[in-house]
Design a protein around this motif. Structure first.
Motif, short mmCIF file in Angstrom:
data_model
loop_
_atom_site.label_atom_id
_atom_site.label_comp_id
_atom_site.label_asym_id
_atom_site.label_seq_id
_atom_site.Cartn_x
_atom_site.Cartn_y
_atom_site.Cartn_z
N VAL A 161 -1.22 0.40 -10.61
CA VAL A 161 -1.94 0.93 -9.49
C VAL A 161 -3.26 0.10 -9.25
O VAL A 161 -3.86 -0.26 -10.49
CB VAL A 161 -2.08 2.47 -9.39
N GLU A 162 -3.67 0.13 -8.22
CA GLU A 162 -5.29 -0.55 -8.07
C GLU A 162 -5.67 0.10 -6.52
O GLU A 162 -5.21 0.56 -6.07
CB GLU A 162 -5.32 -2.02 -7.96
N ILE A 163 -7.07 0.14 -6.61
CA ILE A 163 -7.76 0.68 -5.60
C ILE A 163 -8.03 -0.63 -4.64
O ILE A 163 -8.51 -1.40 -5.02
CB ILE A 163 -9.09 1.41 -5.83
N PRO A 164 -7.57 -0.57 -3.29
CA PRO A 164 -7.90 -1.52 -2.46
C PRO A 164 -9.16 -1.59 -2.14
O PRO A 164 -9.95 -0.61 -2.08
CB PRO A 164 -6.88 -1.10 -1.18
N ALA A 165 -9.41 -3.00 -1.77
CA ALA A 165 -11.23 -3.44 -1.50
C ALA A 165 -11.39 -2.44 -0.42
O ALA A 165 -12.64 -1.86 -0.28
CB ALA A 165 -10.99 -4.76 -1.37
N MET A 183 -5.23 5.77 0.25
CA MET A 183 -4.34 4.69 0.15
C MET A 183 -4.54 4.05 -1.37
O MET A 183 -5.70 3.84 -1.59
CB MET A 183 -4.77 3.78 1.17
N LEU A 184 -3.58 3.81 -1.92
CA LEU A 184 -3.50 2.85 -3.15
C LEU A 184 -2.86 1.84 -2.96
O LEU A 184 -1.94 1.73 -2.38
CB LEU A 184 -2.93 3.81 -4.22
N ASN A 190 0.92 -1.18 -0.21
CA ASN A 190 -0.02 0.03 0.02
C ASN A 190 0.75 1.48 0.05
O ASN A 190 1.86 1.38 0.75
CB ASN A 190 -1.03 -0.05 1.12
N VAL A 191 0.50 2.03 -0.87
CA VAL A 191 1.19 3.62 -0.93
C VAL A 191 0.07 4.63 -0.58
O VAL A 191 -1.09 4.68 -0.92
CB VAL A 191 1.84 3.72 -2.32
N HIS A 192 0.65 5.55 0.36
CA HIS A 192 -0.22 6.58 0.81
C HIS A 192 0.00 8.11 0.05
O HIS A 192 1.16 8.19 0.27
CB HIS A 192 -0.19 6.63 2.40
N PHE A 193 -1.04 8.72 0.12
CA PHE A 193 -1.00 9.98 -0.32
C PHE A 193 -1.99 10.87 0.59
O PHE A 193 -2.85 10.71 1.03
CB PHE A 193 -1.49 10.15 -1.66
N VAL A 242 -15.18 2.25 -1.15
CA VAL A 242 -16.33 3.00 -0.79
C VAL A 242 -15.94 4.33 -0.83
O VAL A 242 -17.05 5.31 -1.35
CB VAL A 242 -16.65 2.63 0.78
N HIS A 243 -14.70 4.84 -0.78
CA HIS A 243 -14.26 6.31 -1.01
C HIS A 243 -14.40 6.85 -2.42
O HIS A 243 -14.38 7.93 -2.58
CB HIS A 243 -13.09 6.39 -0.27
N TYR A 244 -14.42 5.91 -3.43
CA TYR A 244 -14.04 6.20 -4.80
C TYR A 244 -15.56 5.85 -5.41
O TYR A 244 -15.55 4.71 -6.16
CB TYR A 244 -13.00 5.62 -5.36
N ARG A 245 -16.46 6.53 -5.35
CA ARG A 245 -17.76 6.01 -5.71
C ARG A 245 -18.07 6.32 -7.34
O ARG A 245 -18.68 5.74 -8.01
CB ARG A 245 -19.07 6.94 -5.19
#
Length: 808
Positions: free
Chosen positions: A232-236, A206-207, A180-183, A240-243
Motif C-alpha cells: 500500500v502507498e498513498i497516491p500523490a 483512495m489508496l 487504485n483501491v477505494h474505501f 494533502v488529505h493525510y497531513r
C-alpha cells in the motif's frame, strides 16, 4: 538455464565487482548472497518474460490463486534446484572458498504466512510452475511477518519480524502495474437510462496498490510463473488529505503485518481492509490483462479462473461483480453468470470460529458499494430459493446476511462453481455436517482435493542424504514423478538399503541434535526416538495430550527409577496467536515441564523435551528429516487435512495419528501395520455432541493415572505454573474438556507403547519407515494441482512445459 562452472565463476565475480566494487575475498556473506541472487534473477528473467509472452500469444487460460498467506520459506536453494544450477553453483562457490550454506543462512524466511494455509499456497505455486501449468499467486506483501517468537521465563514473547529489513532480492517492483483501491465514502445509485443504474460516489478514500512480483520457477522446465504481492502507498494526489504522521501510518499499516489483532474494532477494520485491498488490486490487474487479449468481456471465463483460498479472499466475488456491472456495463444476470464460471473456492476448516463473519455496519462503512452488491446477491439468492420451494429453515441457514453479519463462507459458496474440501473426510463432513444445506442445494459443486506437498523442497532439498540413497537405489525418475517412489517397495527386504536409509536418518538426527545443543543448550542423543509435533499451537491440535503423556512417562520413571524405557526426545515447534491466551498457557506449561524433566538426575537421558523457538519453514526443513515419530493427534473431525503429516511421512517418520484429516488417507496408503492410530472416530465425536453425554469428571475420578497426571498441573509437581496449571485443570474438569483429551488419553498412551515396541525391533521399524517413504508420492502437490487444473480450473499446460526438457 544450464550453466558451466567457468561461466558461473566469471559472471559471479564480474557481478560482485559491479555491485560492490570488491573481490570475493573481501565480500561478506550478505554481499555474496545478494550477488548470487541478482545473478540468478537475471538468468531466469528472460524465461519469465518468455513464459508471459507465451501465455499472451496462445491466449492461454490462467488461474489466479488468491491467498492472504504465502509461506515460501527461503528461495535461494529452491531456485537453484529448479534452475538446475544447484550442483554447479555449490561446486563453483566451493572452488572460490565460499560455503553455499552460509549464503543460504543469510536469507530470511519470507514473513508472508502463518501455517498450513500459507505453506500449501506456496507448495501449489511451486507445483503449478513445475507441472507446466499457467498460474499466478495473488496476495499481500507484508512488511513484517507474523512475529518472531522468543521464550522468556517459559512464556512466548512476540517480537517484530522485520524480514524485509535488508530488501528482497527475488522481488521486482512494478510501478507501471499499480492500481487504485477505494474505501469509505458514500454511494448511491442513479438511473442513467431506463432501468439502468450507476453508482455515484462521494468522499471516498483512495489508496495506491503497488505490485511486487516474484518469479516461481518450474522444476527444470524453463517455465517461470508469477506471485504478485501488493503493497500500500498513498497516491500523490491524495497526500494533502493525510497531513499528520499518525494518519499516514494508519494507512500504511494496511500491509504492515499479517493478521492484525482482531480483538478490537480497529484491528478488525484493518483486517477487513486488507482483504479487500489485495482482492480489488488483484481483480483489477486481471481485468486489465484480459483486455489486452481483445476478447469480449462476456468470454472472460474462457481465459481466467480465480481461486479463493479459504474465506479471506471471498470479496473476489462482489468485487468482480462491481467491475462487470459498474465498469463494463453488463446486466446483473450476465455478470452473475460469468462470475460463477470464473470463481472457485477451497474450504479449509470445519471450525465455526474460523468461518469468517463481518458485521454489516463495518462492511457498509468501509466498502459501501461492495455491501450493496453483497446485499443484492443475498436478496436474489433468497428469492431464488423461495421460488424453488426450499424449506424455510434451509434458506435461513444459507443466507449470506443474517443477525447483522455477513457470512463469508456462504458468499464464497453461493458465488463459486466449485467448492472443495482438502481431504476425503473433510470433504465428506462439509457435505453431511458442516454445510449440509448448501450441499442439498448445490450437490454438483462439492468435491474433494486432498492437499499435497512439494517433494522438491521437503525431500530433495531438506533431506539430501536420503535423496542420494533413493537415487542410488531406484534411479532418479522419482525427482520428476514422485509416484516412482513406489519402486522402493522392491527393496523392503534388502538389509543393505534399510541400513543406508537408517544411516541417512541418523545423520539428520545428529545434525538436529547439534542445532538443539547450539540453540537451546540441551544435549540429546541421536540414538533416542525423536518424537515430533510441529504445527500451529491450538487446543484442537492437542499439544496438551502430548504433554500429558510426557508427564505420565516422567511420573513412571520417578516411581520406578529402575525402569528402562527407550530414550525419547519430544520435540515441539509451534507459535500461538498473540491474543490466544490458552495456547500461550500450554506453551508455558510445556516449557516449565521441560525445565523440570531435562534437569532431573533421576531421569538422566530417558526423556528430553525440546521446544524450539520461532518455528518456521527453515526450522521445519531441519526437524522433519530427523523425525522418527510424526505426531498427528488432533481430535477427529477438527483437522481439515494437515500437511506436516505428509512431509514427515515422506522423510520416513512413522505416523502416530487419530483418524482425522488426511491421516485416514495415509493409513489407507501405507496399511494399518505401518501407522499407529488411536482415539475416537468422527461418529463417536458427533455422538457426544448430539447426546451431550461426555463427562470429563468421570475420567478424572475413575482413572488414577489420569488423575495423577492432571493434578501435576496444580499440586506443585511442575514449578512456576500456578496460574497456568489452574487454567489447564479448569479447561479439562470445570469446562468439560472441549477436545476430549481425557477420553483419548488411555488410547494415546497405548499407541505410544506400541511405537516404542516397534522401534525396539529395528528391522521392523526400518521396514515401516521405508514403506512410508515409498507411498508418500501420492501426497505431492504436483498430483493435487493436476486435479485442480483438470477438474476445477480447466487449464492446460503449454506445449513442452510439462516435462523436464522445457523449451528449446
Amino acid at each position: 538455464m544450464k550453466i558451466t562452472k567457468e561461466q558461473f565463476q566469471k559472471e559471479f565475480k564480474n557481478r560482485l565487482n559491479e555491485k560492490y566494487a570488491m573481490g570475493v575475498e573481501d565480500a561478506s556473506a550478505n554481499e555474496l548472497y545478494n550477488t548470487l541472487g541478482s545473478m540468478m534473477r537475471a538468468a531466469y528473467s528472460s524465461k519469465w518474460h518468455h513464459t508471459w509472452k507465451n501465455y499472451l500469444a496462445n491466449q492461454q487460460k490462467q488461474v489466479y490463486y488468491f491467498s492472504i498467506e504465502f509461506l515460501p520459506g527461503k528461495l535461494l536453494e529452491s531456485n537453484l534446484l529448479n534452475m538446475d544450477w544447484l550442483e554447479v553453483v555449490e561446486e563453483s562457490l566451493e572452488d572460490m572458498g565460499i560455503d553455499l550454506k552460509e549464503l543460504i543462512n543469510v536469507e530470511p524466511d519470507m514473513g508472508l504466512g502463518n501455517g498450513g494455509l500459507g505453506r500449501l499456497a506456496s507448495c501449489f505455486m511451486d507445483s503449478i510452475a513445475s507441472c507446466g501449468l499457467p498460474g499466478n499467486g495473488n496476495g499481500i506483501r507484508y512488511q513484517y511477518g507474523l512475529f518472531k517468537q522468543k521464550f522468556i521465563d517459559g512464556y512466548q514473547v512476540e517480537l517484530p519480524d522485520d524480514w524485509l529489513n535488508n530488501g528482497n532480492v527475488w522481488e521486482v517492483r512494478k510501478d507501471s502495474k499499480a492500481v487504485n483501491v477505494h474505501f469509505f465514502g458514500d454511494v448511491h445509485l442513479e438511473e442513467v437510462e431506463y432501468g439502468k443504474l450507476k453508482p455515484v460516489y462521494k468522499n471516498q478514500q483512495m489508496l495506491r496498490a503497488v505490485p511486487y512480483d516474484t518469479g516461481m520457477i518450474g522444476y527444470k522446465n524453463e517455465m517461470v510463473n508469477t506471485v504478485r504481492l501488493w503493497s500500500v502507498e498513498i497516491p500523490a494526489s491524495e497526500e494533502v488529505h493525510y497531513r499528520s504522521i499518525e494518519e499516514r501510518r494508519a494507512l500504511e499499516d494496511l500491509t504492515a503485518v499479517l493478521y492484525p489483532d482482531d480483538s478490537n474494532e480497529k484491528g478488525r477494520l484493518t483486517r477487513l481492509a486488507q482483504e479487500y485491498f489485495f482482492v480489488s488490486a488483484g481483480i483489477q490487474s486481471i481485468v486489465r490483462y484480459f483486455k489486452t487479449l481483445n476478447v469480449s468481456i462476456h468470454n472472460i471465463h474462457e481465459y481466467v479462473a480465480i481461486h479463493i483460498n479459504d474465506t479471506h479472499p471471498a470479496l473476489c466475488i462482489p468485487e468482480f461483480m462491481r467491475i462487470l456491472l459498474d465498469e463494463e456495463d453488463l446486466t446483473w444476470e450476465e455478470a452473475w453468470a460469468i462470475t460463477l464460471k470464473v470463481m472457485s473456492y477451497t474450504n479449509h476448516t470445519i471450525m465455526a470460529e474460523a468461518m469468517e463473519k463481518w458485521s454489516v455496519d463495518m462492511i457498509k462503512r468501509l466498502l459501501p458499494r461492495i455491501y450493496q452488491i453483497i446485499e443484492e446477491i443475498d436478496r436474489r439468492f433468497v428469492e431464488d430459493m423461495s421460488l424453488k420451494v426450499y424449506d424455510g429453515k434451509v434458506v435461513e441457514n444459507t443466507k449470506i446476511i443474517k443477525h447483522g453479519e455477513v457470512h463469508m463462507a456462504h458468499l464464497a459458496i453461493i458465488g463459486s462453481h466449485s467448492i472443495n474440501g482438502v481431504a476425503k473426510l473433510h470433504s465428506e463432513l462439509l457435505k453431511t455436517t458442516v454445510l449440509p444445506d448448501f450441499y442439498s442445494i448445490y450437490p454438483n459443486r462439492f468435491n474433494n482435493k486432498t492437499n499435497g506437498i512439494a517433494q522438491r523442497r521437503w525431500l530433495q532439498l531438506s533431506n539430501r542424504s536420503l535423496s542420494e540413497v533413493l537415487d542410488k537405489t531406484i534411479g532418479t525418475t522419482w525427482r520428476h514423478d514422485p509416484l516412482d517412489l513406489r519402486l522402493l517397495l522392491n527393496y523392503q527386504d534388502d538389509e543393505k538399503v534399510l541400513e543406508e536409509i537408517y544411516q541417512s536418518k541418523r545423520k539428520n538426527k545428529k545434525r538436529l541434535a547439534d542445532f538443539i545443543e547450539d540453540h537451546s543448550g540441551i544435549v540429546v542423543s541421536p540414538d533416542a526416538i525423536f518424537d515430533v509435533q510441529i504445527k500451529r499451537l491450538h487446543a484442537y491440535k492437542r499439544q496438551l495430550l502430548n504433554l500429558m503423556h510426557i508427564i505420565k512417562c516422567y511420573q513412571d520413571i520417578k516411581e520406578n527409577p529402575e525402569s528402562k524405557p527407550h530414550p525419547r526426545v519430544f520435540i515441539f515447534g509451534a507459535k500461538a496467536a498473540p491474543s490466544y491466551t490458552y495456547a500461550k498457557t500450554i506453551i508455558k506449561c510445556i516449557n516449565e515441564t521441560a525445565q523440570l524433566i531435562n534437569n532431573d538426575p533421576d531421569v538422566k537421558d530417558l526423556i528430553k523435551i525440546v521446544f524450539l523457538e520461532n518455528y518456521n519453514v527453515s526450522l521445519a526443513e531441519l526437524i522433519i528429516p530427523a523425525a522418527d515419530v510424526s505426531e498427528q493427534i488432533s481430535l477427529a473431525t477438527k483437522e481439515a487435512s494437515g500437511t506436516s503429516n505428509m512431509k514427515l511421512m515422506l522423510n520416513g517418520a512413522v505416523t502416530l495419528a487419530t483418524l482425522d484429516g488426511a491421516n485416514i488417507e495415509i493409513r489407507d496408503a501405507v496399511g494399518d501395520e505401518n501407522i499407529c492410530t488411536f482415539g475416537i472416530t468422527k461418529d463417536e465425536v458427533y455422538d457426544y455432541y448430539q447426546n451431550q453425554s461426555y463427562s470429563a469428571v468421570s475420567y478424572y475420578e475413575n482413572d488414577p493415572v489420569i488423575r495423577r497426571v492432571i493434578e501435576a498441573f496444580i499440586d506443585g509437581t511442575i514449578p512456576n505454573i500456578y496460574h497456568e496449571g489452574t487454567e489447564i485443570f479448569d479447561s479439562l474438569i470445570r469446562y468439560n474438556d472441549e477436545f476430549f483429551v481425557l477420553r483419548d488419553f488411555k488410547s494415546y498412551v497405548e499407541a505410544q507403547e506400541k511405537i516404542e515396541e516397534c522401534y525396539k525391533d529395528q528391522n521392523h521399524w526400518r521396514k515401516m519407515s521405508l514403506r512410508n517413504i515409498a507411498h508418500a508420492g501420492a501426497f505431492t502437490s504436483d498430483e493435487t494441482v493436476k486435479n485442480y487444473a483438470d477438474e476445477i480450473w480447466h487449464i492446460d499446460t503449454l506445449p513442452n512445459y510439462g516435462d523436464e526438457k522445457g523449451l528449446e
